[in-house]
Design an enzyme around this catalytic site. Sequence first.
Site, short mmCIF file in Angstrom:
data_model
loop_
_atom_site.label_atom_id
_atom_site.label_comp_id
_atom_site.label_asym_id
_atom_site.label_seq_id
_atom_site.Cartn_x
_atom_site.Cartn_y
_atom_site.Cartn_z
N LYS A 190 0.83 -1.14 -0.18
CA LYS A 190 -0.13 -0.14 -0.02
C LYS A 190 0.79 1.22 0.11
CE LYS A 190 0.59 1.18 4.54
NZ LYS A 190 0.61 2.49 5.12
N THR A 247 -4.14 5.34 2.96
CA THR A 247 -2.75 5.69 2.52
C THR A 247 -2.91 6.42 1.20
OG1 THR A 247 -1.67 4.03 3.93
CG2 THR A 247 -0.44 5.14 2.25
N SER A 253 -0.78 11.03 4.87
CA SER A 253 0.10 9.85 4.15
C SER A 253 1.34 10.50 3.52
CB SER A 253 -0.77 9.22 3.25
OG SER A 253 0.08 8.35 2.40
#
Length: 330
Positions: A190, A247, A253
């Site tokens: 991710k 994310t 993020s």
Amino acid sequence: MQSMTKTIAILGAGAWGTALAIQAARAGRRVTLWARDPAVAAAIAATRENARYLPGITLPAAVTVTADANVALNGAALALLVVPAQALAGVLSAMPVRAVPLLACCKGVEAGSLRLPLEVVAALRPGVPAGVLSGPNFAHEVARGLPAAAVVAAADASLRESGLALLSSAAFRLYGGEDPIGAEVGGAAKNVIAIAAGAVIGAGLGENARAALVTRGLAELSRLAVALGGRAETAAGLTGLGDLMLTCAGPGSRNMSLGLALGRGDSLASVLAGRAGVTEGVTTAPAIVARAAAAGVELPICEAVADLVAERITVPEAMARLLARPRRAE
């Protein structure tokens, strides 16, 4: 019922380690928070604040800060490894050996060895019960007590139950998981996919493009998890889809914001130079591509990011390459 006097060792005093120390104290535990640098440990202990990573948030009285690993681990019922994935082996190698169950809280694939965190732990602490704590969590929100959920994934049922009992609170809901491999792959992939998602927005390609990219990224991490022995359904849970959503879209993020800057034309070096924390996706991108290749799995989005951070291609070239892939069934 776990005793309220159980001690949790948190190894790593970055944003996430500090947040987990606060959360463990909130759950009623005594906590020892270990920082590698004695000066950093002394400053946090004196001010009761991690001014570099979580400014404005006061550490509870139940948290003791130390730079002495023996102090951190002695008497601990559970130790959380909260250091960057690339530093995990070095930290474990320097730590005193204790028969303390471990939860890896880092996300990535180790450069060179291509190991996932639990593979590093198994090599350096053979026989010690170990699992993963992972999920869609921003450190500053957990530290403030905002609602969040995560997964304690471990093959050992007693470790799963212990992790849930020791770390859960009303606002921090933990679930047990039996697929640590799937959780690790989700956590690593991710970060890489988030760089691509940020680049899409930074380049002005729109929300449709980001949604398509994130969805195909989910398919990539699911394929790799299965190839490495994990379960496809884990990709639909908190450590897969949940973490990916946060994310790839959350303004906090680091990986998405790095991609955003790259999409706008900033250089990788200039973006990283202005950061205090680690942007794991940069190092993980080439490592996860190599690990996937060894397993016979194709990861086109991750491959594009690996080439992008190596400055072999530009953002427009990366997007053109992905869009030019042959048509196929979903």
